[in-house]
Design a protein around this motif. Structure first.
Motif, PDB file in Angstrom:
ATOM      1  N   ARG A 119     -40.885   9.436  27.690  1.00 27.73           N
ATOM      2  CA  ARG A 119     -41.034   8.722  26.400  1.00 27.73           C
ATOM      3  C   ARG A 119     -39.684   8.239  25.897  1.00 27.73           C
ATOM      4  O   ARG A 119     -39.571   7.155  25.330  1.00 27.73           O
ATOM      5  CB  ARG A 119     -41.688   9.630  25.370  1.00 27.73           C
ATOM      6  N   GLY A 120     -38.665   9.076  26.094  1.00 24.27           N
ATOM      7  CA  GLY A 120     -37.318   8.654  25.689  1.00 24.27           C
ATOM      8  C   GLY A 120     -36.890   7.419  26.455  1.00 24.27           C
ATOM      9  O   GLY A 120     -36.374   6.458  25.883  1.00 24.27           O
ATOM     10  N   GLU A 121     -37.150   7.413  27.762  1.00 22.01           N
ATOM     11  CA  GLU A 121     -36.801   6.255  28.592  1.00 22.01           C
ATOM     12  C   GLU A 121     -37.579   5.027  28.144  1.00 22.01           C
ATOM     13  O   GLU A 121     -37.043   3.924  28.062  1.00 22.01           O
ATOM     14  CB  GLU A 121     -37.129   6.537  30.067  1.00 22.01           C
ATOM     15  N   GLN A 122     -38.859   5.240  27.864  1.00 22.49           N
ATOM     16  CA  GLN A 122     -39.691   4.105  27.479  1.00 22.49           C
ATOM     17  C   GLN A 122     -39.294   3.549  26.121  1.00 22.49           C
ATOM     18  O   GLN A 122     -39.277   2.335  25.923  1.00 22.49           O
ATOM     19  CB  GLN A 122     -41.149   4.540  27.454  1.00 22.49           C
ATOM     20  N   THR A 123     -38.980   4.454  25.205  1.00 23.30           N
ATOM     21  CA  THR A 123     -38.549   3.989  23.881  1.00 23.30           C
ATOM     22  C   THR A 123     -37.267   3.183  24.010  1.00 23.30           C
ATOM     23  O   THR A 123     -37.116   2.124  23.395  1.00 23.30           O
ATOM     24  CB  THR A 123     -38.322   5.189  22.941  1.00 23.30           C
ATOM     25  N   ALA A 124     -36.356   3.674  24.846  1.00 22.44           N
ATOM     26  CA  ALA A 124     -35.100   2.956  25.056  1.00 22.44           C
ATOM     27  C   ALA A 124     -35.365   1.596  25.694  1.00 22.44           C
ATOM     28  O   ALA A 124     -34.765   0.584  25.300  1.00 22.44           O
ATOM     29  CB  ALA A 124     -34.176   3.789  25.936  1.00 22.44           C
ATOM     30  N   LEU A 125     -36.280   1.578  26.654  1.00 26.44           N
ATOM     31  CA  LEU A 125     -36.630   0.323  27.330  1.00 26.44           C
ATOM     32  C   LEU A 125     -37.200  -0.680  26.329  1.00 26.44           C
ATOM     33  O   LEU A 125     -36.793  -1.848  26.285  1.00 26.44           O
ATOM     34  CB  LEU A 125     -37.656   0.613  28.430  1.00 26.44           C
ATOM     35  N   ILE A 126     -38.122  -0.207  25.518  1.00 31.96           N
ATOM     36  CA  ILE A 126     -38.743  -1.092  24.513  1.00 31.96           C
ATOM     37  C   ILE A 126     -37.688  -1.638  23.567  1.00 31.96           C
ATOM     38  O   ILE A 126     -37.651  -2.828  23.269  1.00 31.96           O
ATOM     39  CB  ILE A 126     -39.833  -0.327  23.732  1.00 31.96           C
ATOM     40  N   GLN A 127     -36.814  -0.757  23.090  1.00 34.07           N
ATOM     41  CA  GLN A 127     -35.799  -1.219  22.133  1.00 34.07           C
ATOM     42  C   GLN A 127     -34.840  -2.213  22.782  1.00 34.07           C
ATOM     43  O   GLN A 127     -34.414  -3.167  22.132  1.00 34.07           O
ATOM     44  CB  GLN A 127     -35.025  -0.028  21.556  1.00 34.07           C
ATOM     45  N   ARG A 128     -34.507  -1.973  24.043  1.00 35.34           N
ATOM     46  CA  ARG A 128     -33.623  -2.928  24.730  1.00 35.34           C
ATOM     47  C   ARG A 128     -34.287  -4.301  24.796  1.00 35.34           C
ATOM     48  O   ARG A 128     -33.649  -5.319  24.565  1.00 35.34           O
ATOM     49  CB  ARG A 128     -33.328  -2.439  26.155  1.00 35.34           C
ATOM     50  N   HIS A 129     -35.585  -4.288  25.086  1.00 30.30           N
ATOM     51  CA  HIS A 129     -36.278  -5.573  25.212  1.00 30.30           C
ATOM     52  C   HIS A 129     -36.473  -6.223  23.844  1.00 30.30           C
ATOM     53  O   HIS A 129     -36.307  -7.431  23.703  1.00 30.30           O
ATOM     54  CB  HIS A 129     -37.635  -5.367  25.899  1.00 30.30           C
ATOM     55  N   LEU A 130     -36.820  -5.418  22.856  1.00 33.23           N
ATOM     56  CA  LEU A 130     -37.001  -5.978  21.505  1.00 33.23           C
ATOM     57  C   LEU A 130     -35.695  -6.592  20.996  1.00 33.23           C
ATOM     58  O   LEU A 130     -35.703  -7.608  20.303  1.00 33.23           O
ATOM     59  CB  LEU A 130     -37.473  -4.893  20.527  1.00 33.23           C
ATOM     60  N   ALA A 131     -34.587  -5.961  21.374  1.00 34.28           N
ATOM     61  CA  ALA A 131     -33.287  -6.431  20.890  1.00 34.28           C
ATOM     62  C   ALA A 131     -32.952  -7.819  21.425  1.00 34.28           C
ATOM     63  O   ALA A 131     -32.104  -8.515  20.869  1.00 34.28           O
ATOM     64  CB  ALA A 131     -32.195  -5.441  21.288  1.00 34.28           C
ATOM     65  N   ARG A 132     -33.637  -8.225  22.498  1.00 36.70           N
ATOM     66  CA  ARG A 132     -33.362  -9.550  23.064  1.00 36.70           C
ATOM     67  C   ARG A 132     -34.102 -10.647  22.321  1.00 36.70           C
ATOM     68  O   ARG A 132     -33.840 -11.837  22.546  1.00 36.70           O
ATOM     69  CB  ARG A 132     -33.764  -9.582  24.544  1.00 36.70           C
ATOM     70  N   LEU A 133     -35.044 -10.265  21.489  1.00 41.19           N
ATOM     71  CA  LEU A 133     -35.846 -11.265  20.773  1.00 41.19           C
ATOM     72  C   LEU A 133     -35.153 -11.702  19.485  1.00 41.19           C
ATOM     73  O   LEU A 133     -34.347 -10.952  18.923  1.00 41.19           O
ATOM     74  CB  LEU A 133     -37.219 -10.675  20.415  1.00 41.19           C
ATOM     75  N   SER A 134     -35.526 -12.887  19.024  1.00 36.38           N
ATOM     76  CA  SER A 134     -35.038 -13.307  17.701  1.00 36.38           C
ATOM     77  C   SER A 134     -35.684 -12.376  16.659  1.00 36.38           C
ATOM     78  O   SER A 134     -36.705 -11.734  16.935  1.00 36.38           O
ATOM     79  CB  SER A 134     -35.431 -14.757  17.421  1.00 36.38           C
ATOM     80  N   LEU A 135     -35.094 -12.324  15.473  1.00 40.34           N
ATOM     81  CA  LEU A 135     -35.582 -11.386  14.452  1.00 40.34           C
ATOM     82  C   LEU A 135     -37.040 -11.663  14.086  1.00 40.34           C
ATOM     83  O   LEU A 135     -37.848 -10.731  13.944  1.00 40.34           O
ATOM     84  CB  LEU A 135     -34.703 -11.473  13.208  1.00 40.34           C
ATOM     85  N   GLU A 136     -37.375 -12.932  13.947  1.00 41.93           N
ATOM     86  CA  GLU A 136     -38.748 -13.292  13.553  1.00 41.93           C
ATOM     87  C   GLU A 136     -39.733 -12.956  14.672  1.00 41.93           C
ATOM     88  O   GLU A 136     -40.836 -12.461  14.409  1.00 41.93           O
ATOM     89  CB  GLU A 136     -38.839 -14.781  13.207  1.00 41.93           C
ATOM     90  N   ASP A 137     -39.330 -13.219  15.920  1.00 41.84           N
ATOM     91  CA  ASP A 137     -40.208 -12.899  17.053  1.00 41.84           C
ATOM     92  C   ASP A 137     -40.399 -11.391  17.166  1.00 41.84           C
ATOM     93  O   ASP A 137     -41.497 -10.900  17.457  1.00 41.84           O
ATOM     94  CB  ASP A 137     -39.612 -13.436  18.364  1.00 41.84           C
ATOM     95  N   ARG A 138     -39.331 -10.662  16.924  1.00 39.56           N
ATOM     96  CA  ARG A 138     -39.397  -9.194  16.998  1.00 39.56           C
ATOM     97  C   ARG A 138     -40.383  -8.659  15.955  1.00 39.56           C
ATOM     98  O   ARG A 138     -41.219  -7.793  16.253  1.00 39.56           O
ATOM     99  CB  ARG A 138     -38.001  -8.621  16.721  1.00 39.56           C
TER     100      ARG A 138
END
Lengths: 210, 180
Positions: A119-138
């Motif tokens: 879960r820690g790995e997945q949460t980190a993965l999700i956050q890394r991917h979310l961080a690549r999005l624009s704020l509105e898209d996120r």
């Protein structure tokens, strides 16, 4: 009249205890939203508190015909977007771990050691991917996946038309998928064990074992 | 070849089943396009990852800290409002005390009466006196009695809006009881 309606009415009249009930009810959805938007536990905590404070001071503007939850989401997501724009928050590099995220993952109720790690790995993965999005898209992605809001509700929270939200989600999903493709290609070049490349499938197995 | 329409079908398929014709077209395309197939797999994996991701629970004690912060902010606002209320109340009380003070002052020193000011400033009173002696006598008697000192009248008039303002703030800052 529902409990929530009564609490809102009382809070509008200045009853802070009634508003405290609303905070208790919505603390996790709002905290999760600010956490997904900001990616840092301390920042998310502070932003969620500030969002509740803003909601309290703006209660007189709340239209009781609308959903209170989406109204709160709107305040919190706009606050996060403003905060990120104002502070120009520096996102961590894609190659660096996110310690606070692992701490948050450990807050899950009764996880086993392996599940904690996954879960820690997945949460980190999700956050890394979310961080690549624009704020509105996120914000649109968070609303869609964690709160299962319809396009109309997302448009209400984030602003804009339904068709704009559809195209925003389309763009964001493609960006997330491309991030995953890039990450897998990069990991295969670095010879990372294959089970780390497919966290969703691992989680599937863990869910099935319950 | 334009792959964008197939990308749109792939993301649309995440929300609802595609119409059969679109589904067939997409499947046919995926069978021969490695890049789109890889992207489609990643889309599904990413969708699964996000769908299964749990909400991060609020930290322990969050609600208490948020409520305390709210109370702190409210008390600050209340303190500022109370300070303003006190200041206005003080001015209002000061305006009220002008009355006896001016009266005491007037006992020792002659102040211009309303009548003398009226005579100087409002010549039409002379016309009124000429037109109705009786009415004028009654009026002057009344003015002499109620507005012996113009400064007192001014003080009392100034008190009214100040007390109104004070009452407004007091009402705004007081918690209201809601019946359900």
């Amino acid at each position: 009249m529902s409990d929530e309606t009564i609490w809102i009415k009382r809070a509008r009249a200045g009853d802070q205890e009634a508003f405290a009930r609303l905070i208790e009810t919505y603390q996790t959805p709002i905290y999760n939203l600010t956490y997904r938007m900001l990616g840092d536990a301390a920042e998310a905590d502070d932003a969620a508190q500030e969002a509740f404070l803003r909601a309290y001071t703006r209660l007189s503007t709340y239209d009781s015909r609308r959903s209170f939850k989406t109204w709160l989401f709107s305040i919190a997501s706009h606050y996060c977007i403003d905060l990120l724009r104002r502070r120009r928050l520096t996102w961590l590099s894609l190659d660096e771990p996110l310690p606070s995220i692992y701490v948050a993952a450990l807050a899950e109720p009764n996880p086993g050691p392996e599940e904690q790690t996954v879960r820690g790995e997945q949460t980190a993965l999700i956050q890394r991917h979310l961080a690549r999005l624009s704020l509105e898209d996120r914000a649109a992605i968070v609303m869609r996946y964690w709160y299962d809001l319809s396009y109309e509700e997302i448009a209400e929270v984030c602003g804009g038309t339904v068709s704009a939200i559809k195209s925003r989600l389309h763009r964001a999903r493609l960006a997330l998928a491309e991030a995953l493709v890039d990450e897998r290609r990069d990991a295969s070049r670095r010879d990372v064990p294959s089970e780390r490349l497919h966290p969703p499938e691992r989680l599937y197995r863990m869910e099935a074992m319950r | 070849m334009n792959h964008a329409p197939f990308h749109e079908m792939m993301t649309a398929a995440l929300d609802a089943p595609l119409p059969p014709a679109d589904r067939a077209a997409l499947d046919a395309h995926l069978a021969e396009c490695d890049d789109c197939r890889e992207l489609c797999e990643a889309l599904n994996a990413s969708d699964t990852l996000l769908t299964l991701a749990p909400a991060i629970p609020a930290p322990v004690g969050f609600a208490e800290r948020a409520s305390a912060r709210l109370a702190g902010r409210a008390s600050l606002a209340r303190m500022i409002g109370g300070g303003m209320m006190l200041a206005v109340g003080t001015v209002a009380v000061a305006a009220l005390t002008i009355n006896p003070l001016a009266g005491a002052y007037g006992a020792f020193f002659r102040l211009p009466t309303f009548l003398t000011l009226a005579r100087a400033l409002l010549p039409f009173l002379d016309v009124c006196r000429a037109v109705g002696g009786g009415g004028w006598l009654a009026l002057t008697a009344l003015l002499d009695w109620s507005a012996q000192q113009p400064i007192v009248s001014a003080g009392l008039l100034a008190t009214l809006p100040l007390v109104g303002l004070w009452a407004y703030w007091f009402n705004k800052l007081s918690p209201k009881v809601v019946t359900t």
